[in-house]
Each structure stands twice: as structure tokens, then as C-alpha cells.
Design a protein around this motif. Structure first.
Motif, PDB file in Angstrom:
ATOM      1  N   ASP A   1      -8.527  12.709   6.729  1.00 10.85           N
ATOM      2  CA  ASP A   1      -9.541  13.499   7.426  1.00 10.85           C
ATOM      3  C   ASP A   1      -9.194  13.671   8.903  1.00 10.85           C
ATOM      4  O   ASP A   1      -9.302  14.773   9.463  1.00 10.85           O
ATOM      5  CB  ASP A   1     -10.908  12.833   7.282  1.00 10.85           C
ATOM      6  CG  ASP A   1     -11.329  12.694   5.827  1.00 10.85           C
ATOM      7  OD1 ASP A   1     -10.836  13.486   5.001  1.00 10.85           O
ATOM      8  OD2 ASP A   1     -12.125  11.785   5.521  1.00 10.85           O
ATOM      9  N   LEU A   2      -8.759  12.588   9.527  1.00 11.18           N
ATOM     10  CA  LEU A   2      -8.389  12.673  10.940  1.00 11.18           C
ATOM     11  C   LEU A   2      -7.158  13.541  11.140  1.00 11.18           C
ATOM     12  O   LEU A   2      -7.079  14.318  12.100  1.00 11.18           O
ATOM     13  CB  LEU A   2      -8.144  11.265  11.492  1.00 11.18           C
ATOM     14  CG  LEU A   2      -9.376  10.356  11.585  1.00 11.18           C
ATOM     15  CD1 LEU A   2      -8.960   8.952  12.011  1.00 11.18           C
ATOM     16  CD2 LEU A   2     -10.392  10.920  12.557  1.00 11.18           C
TER      17      LEU A   2
ATOM     18  N   ARG B   1       3.192  16.285   5.674  1.00 14.17           N
ATOM     19  CA  ARG B   1       3.086  14.840   5.487  1.00 14.17           C
ATOM     20  C   ARG B   1       1.790  14.490   4.754  1.00 14.17           C
ATOM     21  O   ARG B   1       1.754  13.588   3.910  1.00 14.17           O
ATOM     22  CB  ARG B   1       3.140  14.130   6.835  1.00 14.17           C
ATOM     23  CG  ARG B   1       3.185  12.598   6.713  1.00 14.17           C
ATOM     24  CD  ARG B   1       3.476  11.956   8.058  1.00 14.17           C
ATOM     25  NE  ARG B   1       3.580  10.511   7.931  1.00 14.17           N
ATOM     26  CZ  ARG B   1       2.565   9.670   8.040  1.00 14.17           C
ATOM     27  NH1 ARG B   1       1.360  10.146   8.283  1.00 14.17           N
ATOM     28  NH2 ARG B   1       2.757   8.377   7.914  1.00 14.17           N
ATOM     29  N   CYS B   2       0.705  15.220   5.073  1.00 17.84           N
ATOM     30  CA  CYS B   2      -0.546  15.006   4.339  1.00 17.84           C
ATOM     31  C   CYS B   2      -0.387  15.357   2.867  1.00 17.84           C
ATOM     32  O   CYS B   2      -0.927  14.661   1.991  1.00 17.84           O
ATOM     33  CB  CYS B   2      -1.659  15.848   4.966  1.00 17.84           C
ATOM     34  SG  CYS B   2      -2.165  15.333   6.616  1.00 17.84           S
ATOM     35  N   ASN B   3       0.351  16.410   2.574  1.00 14.90           N
ATOM     36  CA  ASN B   3       0.604  16.765   1.177  1.00 14.90           C
ATOM     37  C   ASN B   3       1.381  15.676   0.462  1.00 14.90           C
ATOM     38  O   ASN B   3       1.123  15.373  -0.710  1.00 14.90           O
ATOM     39  CB  ASN B   3       1.376  18.085   1.103  1.00 14.90           C
ATOM     40  CG  ASN B   3       0.465  19.291   1.118  1.00 14.90           C
ATOM     41  OD1 ASN B   3      -0.713  19.167   0.819  1.00 14.90           O
ATOM     42  ND2 ASN B   3       0.995  20.433   1.473  1.00 14.90           N
TER      43      ASN B   3
ATOM     44  N   ARG C   1       0.844  -1.188   0.000  1.00 15.59           N
ATOM     45  CA  ARG C   1       0.000   0.000   0.000  1.00 15.59           C
ATOM     46  C   ARG C   1       0.886   1.246   0.000  1.00 15.59           C
ATOM     47  O   ARG C   1       1.720   1.432   0.876  1.00 15.59           O
ATOM     48  CB  ARG C   1      -0.914   0.009   1.217  1.00 15.59           C
ATOM     49  CG  ARG C   1      -1.949   1.128   1.164  1.00 15.59           C
ATOM     50  CD  ARG C   1      -2.798   1.112   2.414  1.00 15.59           C
ATOM     51  NE  ARG C   1      -3.566  -0.099   2.517  1.00 15.59           N
ATOM     52  CZ  ARG C   1      -4.701  -0.319   1.885  1.00 15.59           C
ATOM     53  NH1 ARG C   1      -5.173   0.593   1.067  1.00 15.59           N
ATOM     54  NH2 ARG C   1      -5.354  -1.455   2.030  1.00 15.59           N
ATOM     55  N   GLN C   2       0.695   2.130  -0.974  1.00 14.28           N
ATOM     56  CA  GLN C   2       1.527   3.314  -1.091  1.00 14.28           C
ATOM     57  C   GLN C   2       1.177   4.376  -0.052  1.00 14.28           C
ATOM     58  O   GLN C   2       2.016   5.189   0.297  1.00 14.28           O
ATOM     59  CB  GLN C   2       1.385   3.898  -2.499  1.00 14.28           C
ATOM     60  CG  GLN C   2       1.822   2.955  -3.593  1.00 14.28           C
ATOM     61  CD  GLN C   2       3.300   2.613  -3.512  1.00 14.28           C
ATOM     62  OE1 GLN C   2       4.105   3.438  -3.074  1.00 14.28           O
ATOM     63  NE2 GLN C   2       3.658   1.405  -3.904  1.00 14.28           N
ATOM     64  N   ARG C   3      -0.055   4.431   0.427  1.00 15.69           N
ATOM     65  CA  ARG C   3      -0.487   5.435   1.387  1.00 15.69           C
ATOM     66  C   ARG C   3      -1.655   4.879   2.182  1.00 15.69           C
ATOM     67  O   ARG C   3      -2.318   3.938   1.756  1.00 15.69           O
ATOM     68  CB  ARG C   3      -0.892   6.723   0.672  1.00 15.69           C
ATOM     69  CG  ARG C   3      -2.026   6.511  -0.331  1.00 15.69           C
ATOM     70  CD  ARG C   3      -2.373   7.794  -1.041  1.00 15.69           C
ATOM     71  NE  ARG C   3      -3.464   7.590  -1.976  1.00 15.69           N
ATOM     72  CZ  ARG C   3      -3.970   8.533  -2.744  1.00 15.69           C
ATOM     73  NH1 ARG C   3      -3.456   9.736  -2.676  1.00 15.69           N
ATOM     74  NH2 ARG C   3      -4.960   8.280  -3.577  1.00 15.69           N
ATOM     75  N   PRO C   4      -1.995   5.487   3.331  1.00 13.88           N
ATOM     76  CA  PRO C   4      -3.122   4.997   4.123  1.00 13.88           C
ATOM     77  C   PRO C   4      -4.458   5.391   3.484  1.00 13.88           C
ATOM     78  O   PRO C   4      -4.515   6.059   2.458  1.00 13.88           O
ATOM     79  CB  PRO C   4      -2.916   5.690   5.472  1.00 13.88           C
ATOM     80  CG  PRO C   4      -2.109   6.894   5.166  1.00 13.88           C
ATOM     81  CD  PRO C   4      -1.217   6.509   4.029  1.00 13.88           C
TER      82      PRO C   4
END
Length: 598
Positions: A135-136, A170-172, A126-129
């Protein structure tokens, strides 16, 4: 020693239980990994492996080697039983190998579909969650940012802000196609006055989202307007509306930009178009801005109508900005009978509204209710500890009541809450100047100049106050230089022009004073109402945009009001959404005079 047949051993060690010949070689490598894992765990515990463990692992290696040799498709002959036993004896006598912990990889349990998980349980492939994690993360970042804004310790606030910035970055990185992290990070940079980084992150966000996110366009346009780049701001607002015609922030921001540029007709048209485009989801800020514009153009009845229409919407009913703007309009019109009721309604829908607290307290101070004004300012400061404007107004109230030490304490508290708020430094310096503390006032004025953002016209207030101090102290040359700086910061500052003209006339330079007054008249701007300006047409339609359906809905509302009130009209202008006890308090006589219809 008894050797287990290859088929049985393969079924035990293989995770998927496929055929014997398919899993034989894989089983051999896995058996070596199991042995290495046992050795690594014992080595980390600084204990030598026990003798049964060595014998078991050696037996496994021997049986695996024998099985591979016996059933390998590359061998075209059968091996005898004596040779097999000899080979097993030779493998058992080999020394126990030493494996390096860093070079040997431990086996990982396989997930469904053959995917492996790391030590934290996250799938490797999986590359990302999942998106819910974004959202969290955004929610926690917003809560931390609000906590940082309410934090009084500067070091703790900086530490929390750094954590918020790291989380947003990190979200970006994990979700580059989502526009929310870009907007949040850009707002954080604007709050910290890191404008170049905010421009870069907005441009990066528009590129990553393919120009389809109206929120990024609107945030970028707001920053461009803040930096006085009007042409770029217009283009960006237009791009936001093209990306999403129902984006209320784009209509509202563009209208405010045109109003600031004194294009009142253009601002009115933009807000009317926004109201028309958002009929399914009305936005209270569009109604508020249109009503305020109508009030500034002396269209009071139209302003009241738009305020009333806005407070009837679902969002407008809970908008403290709409109630506060309505109260300010009635305050300027001199109708004090409903001002307090409107302010009270604004605090009911938003108990922490700093604008409502400040406006209400200043109005009570103007009416002479000093204790009520002090109570409102104190409560507003408790609910908004980092708002410098409320603390500044409270300090000025105490200074007017000759409580100088209390005023100094409040000014100091406001300067710590926001050191970049130049109005605090200017007001504090003026108070010290009136008490003949000239050196302290000079230091405070200097702090206000340092606190001003680049190209901010509001800094002229600090220069003008400092010039008055130097003029009274006899430093006319320094006063001239300070007034030049004030005029350069804001050429439309009438107090700066008049102070300079009076100083030159007092010094005997009459002709120079006349020239300065003429320059002031040239720079003066007056708001002129455009010809035939109106937000509502003669037929009840709004500037040719609102449809006849809107007129029919208005008639329905009137019938509903008449039916609900039993035929009792309300000519006071109080909104129907005010609390019952407030309306009963404001209008005790009007409700009793009108006979009810039976």
C-alpha cells in the motif's frame, strides 16, 4: 588451565538452553564461528589479533574438542585426566587459522521461532514483506507519477517515470496476486503510448489474479476501445461486470463505447442498469453520462432531473465533472443566469479542474468578458502547468487581440508541456499562416503530423490546414495530396471535403467538385433520436428499471425541500447544493415575491 564442565558451557552458548547431550556438537560449531568472527573483524581492520584473544580462542577449541571426545556416544571407554590435559596442550600450540571473509559466514541472531534475520533485519524465511508495504509503495509511486506530470523539465520527468516503473515492477514481483500494481503499470504505459506493453501487462494480471479482478478487465477494455478493437472491448467489459457487478467503471466505460458506436439505446440501458446495481454506492459518472445523453437527445427536462439526482449523492456533490457538464448543457440552452453559478460550484469542489477552467473561460470569451476569460485561463495555467489545452486557448485569445508575440510565447510553452498534442501545432501553424509566415507554418504542420498517434482521425485537421496553405500558395498538386491524406484519416471530415470541392471548382473542374460534394453527403452522419427514446417512463420509473421506491424517495426529497424553504418554490432550476451567497445573488427577487407559509 581450568576446564568448564560441558553442561555449564552448553547452557551458556546455546540460545535455546536445551539438554547437554543435544547441544554439545552445536556448541562446538558455534565456538568456531565466534573465533572466526573475531579473526575476520580484526583482519578487516588490518590489525593482528592480540595474544589474549588467541589464547582464549585456542582454549575454547581445546575444551570443545575435549568435551566432544569425552562425552561422544560413539566412544565406549573413558579417557584419563592426563590424556585430556595432553590433548588440550597440543591444541593450544596449533597456529591461528586464517579464514576468508567471503567463505566464512558470520552468525546471525535468531528470532522467535528459530528464524534468522539478515543485515537489514528482515526475516530470511519470509518470502515477501507485509501487505501494508505494498500500500505504501503504491501510494509513493502515485505521488511520484503526479509529481512527474507536473514537472516541466523533460529529463527530470523521464527520470521520475523510470523510478515509478521500477517500483511498480517490484510490487508485481512481490505481490503477483494483487491487481493494483498491474493497473497502475498499465496506465503508466498507456500514458507513455507503450500500448503493446500495456496489453501484455493486463493479460498477465488477469492470468495472475485468476480473472477475478474487475479493475484489470476494465483497464484492458478501455485500452482495447482506445485502439479501436470494439469487439474485444465489449468482451472485456462483460468480463469485468461478471467479476464484480458493482464495478462502476465497467458500466460507465461500456456505455461510452456503445454511445461512440451510436448505439444510444444500448448505452442508456447500460447506464440505467449500473445506477440500479449501485444503489448502495451511487456513482456520479453514471448520472452525468445519462444526463448528457438525454440532453443530446433533446430531453432537457430529463437531463436536468438526472443532473439534480446526481448532485444529491455523496459522490456527485463533490464531482466537478457533473457540475461542469450541467453548466455546458445550460449554456447550450441559453440559460446564462445559472451557468456562472454552476461553474463556480465546480471550482469549489475541485480547484484544479482544468476542464472547468477551460469551459468557463471559453464561455466568458463568447459572452465578451475578455478580461475575465484571460484571468480564468491564467489561473488554470498556474494550477495545471502541463495542460496544453488551456495554454492553447490562452494563446488564441491573445492572437485575436493582436498580441502575436505573447501568443507565440504561449504556443511554445504549450508545445513544450506536451509535444504530442497536435492541436497546439495546428493552431500555431494557422496563426503563422494568417501572418504570412508560410515556411514557419509548414514546419509547424509537419510537427503536428509527427506528433499524432497512429490511426488518429484528428490528424485530418492538420492535413486540411496545410492543404489550404498550399492552395493559396499555388501548389495545387500538393494540396490535392494533402486533402487525400485528410480524407483517408477521417472520411467524415466535412471541412476537408468542402475545401477540396471548392478548390476543384475554382480550377474549372466543376464535375469533380460535384462528385466530391456527393461523397461528402454519403459520409455525413447525423444523430437521429431513436423512436420513443426516454430515460424516464411515464409513471416516473426509469425505463422499467427503477423501482417504485425511487419514486417515493423523490417525493420525500420534494417534501423536505418545501419544508426547508418554507414553501418558497424555486423555478429557476438552480440546485439546492449551490452556496447560499450564489443563490442570493442569482435570485434576489424571486425569494422576496413568494409569501412564506406559516
Amino acid at each position: 588451565m581450568r576446564l568448564t564442565p560441558v553442561g555449564e558451557r552448553s547452557q551458556i552458548c546455546s540460545t535455546s538452553g536445551r539438554g547437554v547431550a543435544e547441544n554439545t556438537i552445536a556448541w562446538c560449531s558455534k565456538s568456531r564461528r565466534v573465533a572466526a568472527a573475531a579473526n575476520s573483524s580484526s583482519h578487516r581492520g588490518k590489525q593482528q589479533p592480540s595474544q589474549p584473544t588467541q589464547q582464549t580462542a585456542a582454549a575454547g577449541r581445546a575444551s570443545a574438542h575435549v568435551a566432544t571426545a569425552a562425552y561422544s556416544p560413539a566412544l565406549s571407554f573413558a579417557t584419563s585426566t592426563a590424556e585430556v590435559e595432553a590433548e588440550a596442550q597440543r591444541v593450544q600450540q596449533q597456529p591461528w587459522p586464517q579464514y576468508d571473509d567471503q567463505q566464512q559466514e558470520l552468525p546471525l541472531p535468531e528470532a522467535a521461532g528459530g528464524r534468522q534475520r539478515d543485515a537489514d533485519g528482515i526475516l530470511r524465511q519470509r518470502q515477501r514483506p507485509l501487505k501494508i508495504n505494498l500500500d505504501l509503495a503504491l501510494y509513493h509511486a502515485r505521488q511520484k507519477r503526479l509529481a512527474a506530470n507536473a514537472c516541466r523539465n523533460r529529463h527530470d520527468r523521464s527520470r521520475i517515470m523510470r523510478g515509478v516503473e521500477a517500483a511498480l515492477r517490484r510490487c508485481n514481483a512481490l505481490f503477483p496476486e494483487d491487481g493494483r500494481p498491474y493497473v497502475s503499470l498499465g496506465k503508466l504505459f498507456v500514458q507513455q503510448r507503450r500500448y503493446d506493453e500495456a496489453l501484455a501487462i493486463y493479460e498477465e494480471g488477469c492470468t495472475a489474479t485468476g480473472g477475478t479482478n474487475a479493475h484489470i478487465w476494465s483497464a484492458w477494455a478501455y485500452l482495447a476501445a482506445k485502439l479501436k478493437n470494439v469487439s474485444l472491448a465489449r468482451k472485456l467489459y462483460d468480463a469485468a461486470i461478471v467479476a464484480n457487478p458493482m464495478h462502476a467503471a465497467a458500466w460507465h466505460g461500456w456505455g461510452l463505447l456503445e454511445k461512440e458506436q451510436e448505439n444510444y439505446l444500448r448505452a442508456r440501458d447500460l447506464w440505467l442498469k449500473g445506477i440500479q446495481a449501485l444503489r448502495s454506492r451511487p456513482n456520479s459518472y453514471l448520472y452525468q453520462s445519462l444526463a448528457v445523453l438525454a440532453a443530446e437527445m433533446d430531453c432537457t427536462d430529463e437531463a436536468r432531473k438526472w443532473f439534480r439526482e446526481g448532485t444529491r449523492t455523496v459522490m456527485g456533490k463533490e464531482s466537478h465533472a457533473l457540475w461542469q457538464a450541467w453548466a455546458l448543457m445550460e449554456q447550450r440552452q441559453g440559460d446564462n443566469s445559472i451557468v456562472r453559478a454552476l461553474y463556480k460550484r465546480g471550482l469549489e469542489v475541485s480547484p484544479r479542474s482544468r476542464y472547468t477552467f477551460l469551459s468557463w473561460a471559453l464561455w466568458e470569451k463568447q459572452e465578451g468578458n475578455l478580461e475575465e476569460a484571460r484571468r480564468l485561463l491564467k489561473e488554470g495555467a498556474q494550477r495545471n502547468p502541463r495542460d496544453p489545452a488551456i495554454l492553447q486557448a490562452w494563446a488564441l485569445l491573445e492572437a485575436e487581440q493582436d498580441n502575436v508575440e505573447e501568443a507565440r510565447r504561449l504556443f511554445k510553452r504549450a508545445s513544450k508541456a506536451d509535444p504530442k498534442h497536435l492541436y497546439v501545432w495546428q493552431a500555431w501553424g494557422c496563426m503563422e499562416y494568417r501572418h504570412q509566415q508560410y515556411d514557419t507554418a509548414r514546419d509547424l504542420f509537419q510537427q503536428g503530423i509527427w506528433a499524432s498517434p497512429p490511426r488518429d482521425p484528428s490528424v485530418c485537421l492538420v492535413f486540411q490546414a496545410w492543404a489550404v496553405l498550399e492552395r493559396d500558395a499555388g501548389n495545387t498538386q500538393l494540396a490535392r495530396e494533402l486533402l487525400k491524406c485528410a480524407i483517408k484519416a477521417d472520411p467524415k471530415s466535412e471541412p476537408s471535403w468542402l475545401v477540396w470541392a471548392e478548390m476543384e471548382e475554382d480550377l474549372g473542374f466543376i464535375q469533380r467538385g460535384i462528385e466530391l460534394r456527393r461523397y461528402n453527403m454519403e459520409e455525413r452522419t447525423e444523430v437521429v433520436k431513436p423512436a420513443n427514446f426516454g430515460t424516464i417512463g411515464t409513471s416516473g420509473k426509469s425505463a422499467g428499471i427503477l423501482t417504485p421506491v425511487f419514486e417515493q424517495i423523490a417525493r420525500w426529497f420534494q417534501r423536505y425541500e418545501a419544508a426547508s424553504s418554507g414553501g418558497q418554490g424555486d423555478s429557476s432550476g438552480l440546485p439546492d447544493l449551490l452556496p447560499v451567497e450564489v443563490r442570493a445573488e442569482e435570485l434576489p427577487r424571486q425569494s422576496s415575491r413568494r409569501p412564506s407559509r406559516r
